[in-house]
Motif scaffolding. Sequence first.
Motif, PDB file in Angstrom:
ATOM      1  N   ALA A 231      -7.555  11.890   5.036  1.00  0.00           N
ATOM      2  CA  ALA A 231      -6.777  12.321   3.872  1.00  0.00           C
ATOM      3  C   ALA A 231      -5.345  11.816   3.954  1.00  0.00           C
ATOM      4  O   ALA A 231      -4.780  11.362   2.948  1.00  0.00           O
ATOM      5  CB  ALA A 231      -6.805  13.848   3.765  1.00  0.00           C
ATOM      6  N   ASN A 232      -4.748  11.895   5.149  1.00  0.00           N
ATOM      7  CA  ASN A 232      -3.370  11.418   5.309  1.00  0.00           C
ATOM      8  C   ASN A 232      -3.259   9.923   5.031  1.00  0.00           C
ATOM      9  O   ASN A 232      -2.317   9.468   4.384  1.00  0.00           O
ATOM     10  CB  ASN A 232      -2.875  11.724   6.730  1.00  0.00           C
ATOM     11  N   ARG A 233      -4.234   9.159   5.531  1.00  0.00           N
ATOM     12  CA  ARG A 233      -4.220   7.713   5.294  1.00  0.00           C
ATOM     13  C   ARG A 233      -4.399   7.394   3.815  1.00  0.00           C
ATOM     14  O   ARG A 233      -3.771   6.475   3.283  1.00  0.00           O
ATOM     15  CB  ARG A 233      -5.302   7.032   6.130  1.00  0.00           C
ATOM     16  N   LEU A 234      -5.296   8.132   3.149  1.00  0.00           N
ATOM     17  CA  LEU A 234      -5.522   7.900   1.729  1.00  0.00           C
ATOM     18  C   LEU A 234      -4.271   8.218   0.915  1.00  0.00           C
ATOM     19  O   LEU A 234      -3.904   7.479  -0.004  1.00  0.00           O
ATOM     20  CB  LEU A 234      -6.705   8.736   1.241  1.00  0.00           C
ATOM     21  N   MET A 235      -3.608   9.347   1.262  1.00  0.00           N
ATOM     22  CA  MET A 235      -2.388   9.708   0.543  1.00  0.00           C
ATOM     23  C   MET A 235      -1.283   8.691   0.798  1.00  0.00           C
ATOM     24  O   MET A 235      -0.553   8.305  -0.111  1.00  0.00           O
ATOM     25  CB  MET A 235      -1.933  11.117   0.958  1.00  0.00           C
ATOM     26  N   ALA A 236      -1.176   8.245   2.052  1.00  0.00           N
ATOM     27  CA  ALA A 236      -0.163   7.238   2.387  1.00  0.00           C
ATOM     28  C   ALA A 236      -0.449   5.930   1.664  1.00  0.00           C
ATOM     29  O   ALA A 236       0.451   5.273   1.143  1.00  0.00           O
ATOM     30  CB  ALA A 236      -0.123   7.015   3.894  1.00  0.00           C
ATOM     31  N   ALA A 237      -1.740   5.558   1.620  1.00  0.00           N
ATOM     32  CA  ALA A 237      -2.112   4.322   0.936  1.00  0.00           C
ATOM     33  C   ALA A 237      -1.865   4.424  -0.557  1.00  0.00           C
ATOM     34  O   ALA A 237      -1.400   3.473  -1.189  1.00  0.00           O
ATOM     35  CB  ALA A 237      -3.586   4.004   1.209  1.00  0.00           C
ATOM     36  N   ALA A 238      -2.176   5.614  -1.126  1.00  0.00           N
ATOM     37  CA  ALA A 238      -1.941   5.805  -2.553  1.00  0.00           C
ATOM     38  C   ALA A 238      -0.452   5.732  -2.868  1.00  0.00           C
ATOM     39  O   ALA A 238      -0.037   5.113  -3.857  1.00  0.00           O
ATOM     40  CB  ALA A 238      -2.510   7.150  -3.001  1.00  0.00           C
ATOM     41  N   SER A 239       0.350   6.365  -2.015  1.00  0.00           N
ATOM     42  CA  SER A 239       1.802   6.317  -2.207  1.00  0.00           C
ATOM     43  C   SER A 239       2.329   4.902  -2.062  1.00  0.00           C
ATOM     44  O   SER A 239       3.142   4.436  -2.853  1.00  0.00           O
ATOM     45  CB  SER A 239       2.479   7.240  -1.186  1.00  0.00           C
ATOM     46  N   THR A 240       1.824   4.199  -1.032  1.00  0.00           N
ATOM     47  CA  THR A 240       2.258   2.822  -0.804  1.00  0.00           C
ATOM     48  C   THR A 240       1.823   1.924  -1.946  1.00  0.00           C
ATOM     49  O   THR A 240       2.572   1.057  -2.397  1.00  0.00           O
ATOM     50  CB  THR A 240       1.670   2.286   0.517  1.00  0.00           C
ATOM     51  N   THR A 241       0.588   2.172  -2.448  1.00  0.00           N
ATOM     52  CA  THR A 241       0.082   1.361  -3.546  1.00  0.00           C
ATOM     53  C   THR A 241       0.922   1.556  -4.789  1.00  0.00           C
ATOM     54  O   THR A 241       1.263   0.604  -5.486  1.00  0.00           O
ATOM     55  CB  THR A 241      -1.386   1.728  -3.846  1.00  0.00           C
ATOM     56  N   THR A 242       1.290   2.837  -5.043  1.00  0.00           N
ATOM     57  CA  THR A 242       2.116   3.120  -6.206  1.00  0.00           C
ATOM     58  C   THR A 242       3.478   2.458  -6.075  1.00  0.00           C
ATOM     59  O   THR A 242       3.978   1.810  -6.995  1.00  0.00           O
ATOM     60  CB  THR A 242       2.290   4.636  -6.385  1.00  0.00           C
ATOM     61  N   THR A 243       4.077   2.641  -4.878  1.00  0.00           N
ATOM     62  CA  THR A 243       5.387   2.041  -4.635  1.00  0.00           C
ATOM     63  C   THR A 243       5.304   0.524  -4.685  1.00  0.00           C
ATOM     64  O   THR A 243       6.129  -0.150  -5.296  1.00  0.00           O
ATOM     65  CB  THR A 243       5.928   2.474  -3.263  1.00  0.00           C
ATOM     66  N   SER A 244       4.244  -0.004  -4.019  1.00  0.00           N
ATOM     67  CA  SER A 244       4.081  -1.449  -3.986  1.00  0.00           C
ATOM     68  C   SER A 244       3.812  -1.991  -5.374  1.00  0.00           C
ATOM     69  O   SER A 244       4.249  -3.076  -5.730  1.00  0.00           O
ATOM     70  CB  SER A 244       2.928  -1.831  -3.054  1.00  0.00           C
ATOM     71  N   SER A 245       3.040  -1.206  -6.150  1.00  0.00           N
ATOM     72  CA  SER A 245       2.739  -1.643  -7.509  1.00  0.00           C
ATOM     73  C   SER A 245       4.009  -1.754  -8.326  1.00  0.00           C
ATOM     74  O   SER A 245       4.265  -2.756  -8.986  1.00  0.00           O
ATOM     75  CB  SER A 245       1.764  -0.670  -8.163  1.00  0.00           C
ATOM     76  N   ASN A 246       4.839  -0.688  -8.239  1.00  0.00           N
ATOM     77  CA  ASN A 246       6.116  -0.736  -8.959  1.00  0.00           C
ATOM     78  C   ASN A 246       7.012  -1.817  -8.396  1.00  0.00           C
ATOM     79  O   ASN A 246       7.663  -2.555  -9.121  1.00  0.00           O
ATOM     80  CB  ASN A 246       6.815   0.620  -8.882  1.00  0.00           C
ATOM     81  N   GLY A 247       7.015  -1.890  -7.056  1.00  0.00           N
ATOM     82  CA  GLY A 247       7.837  -2.898  -6.401  1.00  0.00           C
ATOM     83  C   GLY A 247       7.345  -4.293  -6.698  1.00  0.00           C
ATOM     84  O   GLY A 247       8.120  -5.234  -6.892  1.00  0.00           O
ATOM     85  N   ALA A 248       6.008  -4.420  -6.752  1.00  0.00           N
ATOM     86  CA  ALA A 248       5.439  -5.732  -7.031  1.00  0.00           C
ATOM     87  C   ALA A 248       5.787  -6.171  -8.431  1.00  0.00           C
ATOM     88  O   ALA A 248       6.110  -7.335  -8.678  1.00  0.00           O
ATOM     89  CB  ALA A 248       3.927  -5.704  -6.845  1.00  0.00           C
ATOM     90  N   LEU A 249       5.734  -5.183  -9.356  1.00  0.00           N
ATOM     91  CA  LEU A 249       6.106  -5.512 -10.725  1.00  0.00           C
ATOM     92  C   LEU A 249       7.565  -5.910 -10.803  1.00  0.00           C
ATOM     93  O   LEU A 249       7.944  -6.885 -11.452  1.00  0.00           O
ATOM     94  CB  LEU A 249       5.837  -4.314 -11.650  1.00  0.00           C
ATOM     95  N   LEU A 250       8.388  -5.115 -10.073  1.00  0.00           N
ATOM     96  CA  LEU A 250       9.811  -5.425 -10.055  1.00  0.00           C
ATOM     97  C   LEU A 250      10.055  -6.744  -9.350  1.00  0.00           C
ATOM     98  O   LEU A 250      10.815  -7.585  -9.807  1.00  0.00           O
ATOM     99  CB  LEU A 250      10.569  -4.296  -9.345  1.00  0.00           C
ATOM    100  N   GLY A 251       9.353  -6.893  -8.193  1.00  0.00           N
ATOM    101  CA  GLY A 251       9.511  -8.124  -7.433  1.00  0.00           C
ATOM    102  C   GLY A 251       9.023  -9.319  -8.217  1.00  0.00           C
ATOM    103  O   GLY A 251       9.647 -10.381  -8.235  1.00  0.00           O
TER     104      GLY A 251
END
Length: 273
Positions: A231-251
């Motif tokens: 569960a911790n890994r999934l939540m971390a991955a989801a958070s990272t994916t969201t951040t990365s997604s926004n960051g990727a869009l920004l990047g």
Amino acid sequence: MAMDDIEYQIFGTDMQYVEVELDPGEAAIGEAGMMMFMEEGIDMDTVFGDGSQQGGVFGKLLGAGKRLLTGESLFTTVFHNEGRSKSRVAFAAPYPGKIVPVHLAEIGGSLICQKDSFLCAAKGVSLGIALQRRLGAGLFGGEGFIMQKLEGDGWAFVHAGGTLIEKTLAPGQVLRVDTGCVVAFQPQVDFDIKFVGKIKSAFFGGEGLFFATLRGPGKVWLQSLPLSRLANRLMAAASTTTTSSNGALLGAGALGGLGGLGALGGLMGDDDE
């Protein structure tokens, strides 16, 4: 209460399920939400507690109270064969791992397990509570102060996440384990929680401040993928994916902008020429 002598078969490798074969009149109990399918002739009833009480309001309330203390539902589902021939009911594991069949009569009649590991059992197996005798184990056990205690002489099935490890500890033999990786153990195994001992390892080692110590004699069952870790890994991955997604869009926008500026510069250079 007499145990039903059920037969079973486990299918699958990483996402397993167990088929329990019931003769006419036999029954099995299952954790809420774990049933996969049932054949014709199987009836399903939702009962208060664990279904092992023969009757009486007090017995049912006591059984339900035990389940509530372990964090489980107040109710248990009983599957009984009302037909004239054998029928099967199947229970599926909730996440990748292995299903552990344990014949309670062969290990002394009882098993202590993590509260989320119980899957199903023959009717007559009692689902109780096992309070940790030591304060350290209760406060820092990772899975809580209260664990489940399965009692009886029939088959019980628990689920281990990831790869299952079964070890038989000799008298006095000690095994140090991540607290979440303990699935089940026999009651005679001494269970305690110890501090890792080194401050640097505790804070920067990524393994937590405490580990479980299991001292033999007795059998222990371990899992390589605790639900909490997954569960911790999934939540971390989801958070990272969201951040990365926004960051990727920004990047991408930023890089795209830079690329656009480069292209624009090239066009302007061409125009200048």
